[in-house]
Design a protein around this motif. Structure first.
Motif, mmCIF file in Angstrom:
data_model
loop_
_atom_site.group_PDB
_atom_site.id
_atom_site.type_symbol
_atom_site.label_atom_id
_atom_site.label_comp_id
_atom_site.label_asym_id
_atom_site.label_seq_id
_atom_site.Cartn_x
_atom_site.Cartn_y
_atom_site.Cartn_z
ATOM 1 N N ASP A 50 0.803 -1.226 0.000
ATOM 2 C CA ASP A 50 0.000 0.000 0.000
ATOM 3 C C ASP A 50 0.840 1.282 0.000
ATOM 4 O OD1 ASP A 50 0.955 -0.312 2.594
ATOM 5 O OD2 ASP A 50 -0.879 0.423 3.529
ATOM 6 N N THR A 51 2.165 1.154 -0.102
ATOM 7 C CA THR A 51 3.035 2.330 -0.137
ATOM 8 C C THR A 51 2.802 3.097 -1.433
ATOM 9 O OG1 THR A 51 4.717 1.218 1.206
ATOM 10 C CG2 THR A 51 5.434 3.140 -0.057
ATOM 11 N N ARG A 52 2.541 4.397 -1.290
ATOM 12 C CA ARG A 52 2.310 5.257 -2.454
ATOM 13 C C ARG A 52 3.520 6.099 -2.816
ATOM 14 N NH1 ARG A 52 -1.842 9.020 -0.998
ATOM 15 N NH2 ARG A 52 -1.132 9.982 -2.900
ATOM 16 N N LEU A 53 4.355 6.429 -1.807
ATOM 17 C CA LEU A 53 5.513 7.287 -2.038
ATOM 18 C C LEU A 53 6.755 6.713 -1.375
ATOM 19 C CD1 LEU A 53 4.042 10.814 -1.160
ATOM 20 C CD2 LEU A 53 4.583 9.982 -3.446
ATOM 21 N N VAL A 54 7.861 6.807 -2.078
ATOM 22 C CA VAL A 54 9.164 6.535 -1.484
ATOM 23 C C VAL A 54 9.923 7.850 -1.539
ATOM 24 C CG1 VAL A 54 11.338 5.272 -1.670
ATOM 25 C CG2 VAL A 54 9.179 4.110 -2.187
ATOM 26 N N ILE A 55 10.308 8.324 -0.370
ATOM 27 C CA ILE A 55 11.093 9.548 -0.252
ATOM 28 C C ILE A 55 12.520 9.076 -0.030
ATOM 29 C CG2 ILE A 55 11.459 11.653 1.096
ATOM 30 C CD1 ILE A 55 8.430 11.229 2.006
ATOM 31 N N PHE A 56 13.424 9.451 -0.927
ATOM 32 C CA PHE A 56 14.773 8.902 -0.888
ATOM 33 C C PHE A 56 15.823 10.002 -0.855
ATOM 34 C CE2 PHE A 56 18.412 7.232 -3.543
ATOM 35 C CZ PHE A 56 19.020 6.545 -2.499
ATOM 36 N N ASP A 138 0.381 0.157 -7.601
ATOM 37 C CA ASP A 138 0.418 -1.305 -7.689
ATOM 38 C C ASP A 138 1.841 -1.842 -7.558
ATOM 39 O OD1 ASP A 138 -2.380 -1.479 -8.087
ATOM 40 O OD2 ASP A 138 -2.109 -1.057 -10.227
ATOM 41 N N GLY A 139 2.646 -1.193 -6.714
ATOM 42 C CA GLY A 139 4.008 -1.657 -6.456
ATOM 43 C C GLY A 139 5.012 -1.312 -7.535
ATOM 44 N N LYS A 140 4.585 -0.562 -8.545
ATOM 45 C CA LYS A 140 5.481 -0.180 -9.634
ATOM 46 C C LYS A 140 5.664 1.328 -9.661
ATOM 47 C CE LYS A 140 4.433 -4.110 -12.507
ATOM 48 N NZ LYS A 140 3.979 -4.588 -13.797
ATOM 49 N N VAL A 141 6.823 1.746 -10.138
ATOM 50 C CA VAL A 141 7.126 3.169 -10.232
ATOM 51 C C VAL A 141 6.220 3.802 -11.286
ATOM 52 C CG1 VAL A 141 8.906 4.872 -10.802
ATOM 53 C CG2 VAL A 141 9.526 2.780 -9.551
ATOM 54 N N SER A 142 5.476 4.829 -10.877
ATOM 55 C CA SER A 142 4.610 5.527 -11.825
ATOM 56 C C SER A 142 5.136 6.920 -12.167
ATOM 57 C CB SER A 142 3.177 5.631 -11.291
ATOM 58 O OG SER A 142 3.146 6.386 -10.103
ATOM 59 N N ARG A 143 6.007 7.470 -11.294
ATOM 60 C CA ARG A 143 6.566 8.799 -11.538
ATOM 61 C C ARG A 143 7.770 9.001 -10.623
ATOM 62 N NH1 ARG A 143 3.548 14.444 -12.382
ATOM 63 N NH2 ARG A 143 5.339 15.778 -11.988
ATOM 64 N N VAL A 144 8.751 9.739 -11.107
ATOM 65 C CA VAL A 144 9.929 10.092 -10.312
ATOM 66 C C VAL A 144 10.154 11.588 -10.446
ATOM 67 C CG1 VAL A 144 12.415 9.803 -10.013
ATOM 68 C CG2 VAL A 144 11.009 7.830 -10.673
ATOM 69 N N ASP A 145 10.266 12.254 -9.299
ATOM 70 C CA ASP A 145 10.568 13.684 -9.266
ATOM 71 C C ASP A 145 11.713 13.909 -8.292
ATOM 72 O OD1 ASP A 145 8.361 14.994 -10.895
ATOM 73 O OD2 ASP A 145 7.169 13.834 -9.468
ATOM 74 N N HIS A 146 12.355 15.062 -8.423
ATOM 75 C CA HIS A 146 13.461 15.428 -7.534
ATOM 76 C C HIS A 146 13.220 16.838 -7.012
ATOM 77 C CE1 HIS A 146 15.672 11.901 -8.887
ATOM 78 N NE2 HIS A 146 15.282 12.218 -10.098
ATOM 79 N N ALA A 147 13.371 16.997 -5.706
ATOM 80 C CA ALA A 147 13.175 18.306 -5.074
ATOM 81 C C ALA A 147 14.512 18.813 -4.543
ATOM 82 C CB ALA A 147 12.175 18.193 -3.934
ATOM 83 N N GLN A 148 14.825 20.050 -4.884
ATOM 84 C CA GLN A 148 16.074 20.647 -4.429
ATOM 85 C C GLN A 148 15.879 21.696 -3.351
ATOM 86 O OE1 GLN A 148 18.155 21.884 -7.968
ATOM 87 N NE2 GLN A 148 18.731 19.781 -8.436
ATOM 88 N N ASP A 149 14.617 21.991 -3.027
ATOM 89 C CA ASP A 149 14.370 22.928 -1.931
ATOM 90 C C ASP A 149 13.068 22.546 -1.229
ATOM 91 O OD1 ASP A 149 12.099 24.228 -3.242
ATOM 92 O OD2 ASP A 149 13.553 25.351 -4.438
ATOM 93 N N ALA A 150 12.823 23.189 -0.097
ATOM 94 C CA ALA A 150 11.675 22.845 0.743
ATOM 95 C C ALA A 150 10.348 23.073 0.026
ATOM 96 C CB ALA A 150 11.727 23.648 2.045
#
Length: 160
Positions: A50-56, A138-150
């Motif tokens: 059920d994980t929707r986001l991975v913050i890495f 569904d356990g698969k990567v649907s989007r990847v974004d990168h944040a450089q500030d708050a």
């Protein structure tokens, strides 16, 4: 090109180096493999169905940014977001980890899955100094974004 990769793989095996560098980062449509890390309190952290986001956070700057943003939220922010927060601390000297980093992390009100060995999270998408936000469906990567500030990170996490 294939021959060069085979030679690199053979050399890596002979030298005992991880083969993670041969793999491409997980991209759209990739399924994340099952793994479990320990958090700063020694409790298991893993990506659940059920994980929707991975913050890495792959480096200190990214970790500082994620800690700042998540630390300013109410307790339980990761649960509300259906998220896990993972950090690669494999490059940190063990003495620094034990004496400074872990005690500081234990004061944070959210769990951080800590990769202490190089290669464990090597295939997660990353940008230097940026927090990777990996959306799952569904356990698969649907989007990847990168944040450089708050501001970017809050927007990506829906915290604005």
């Amino acid at each position: 090109m294939r021959t060069a990769r085979l030679h690199f793989a053979a050399l890596s095996l002979a030298m005992g180096l991880p083969l993670a560098s041969l793999a491409a980062p997980y991209g759209i449509g990739s399924a994340l493999p099952a793994f479990s890390l320990e958090d700063q309190h020694g409790k298991p952290v893993s990506v659940q169905p059920d994980t929707r986001l991975v913050i890495f956070a792959a480096d200190k700057a990214a970790s500082d940014l994620a800690n700042e943003v998540l630390g300013n939220e109410k307790e339980g922010v990761l649960e509300r977001l259906q998220a896990v927060y993972l950090a690669d601390i494999s490059g940190m000297p063990a003495l620094v980890t034990r004496m400074f980093a872990l005690p500081a992390m234990r004061g944070l009100p959210f769990p951080i899955g800590l990769a202490r060995e190089a290669g464990v999270l090597a295939d997660l998408p990353r940008q230097k100094g940026a927090v990777s936000v990996i959306r799952l469906g569904d356990g698969k990567v649907s989007r990847v974004d990168h944040a450089q500030d708050a501001t970017q990170l809050k927007t990506l996490l829906g915290l604005r």
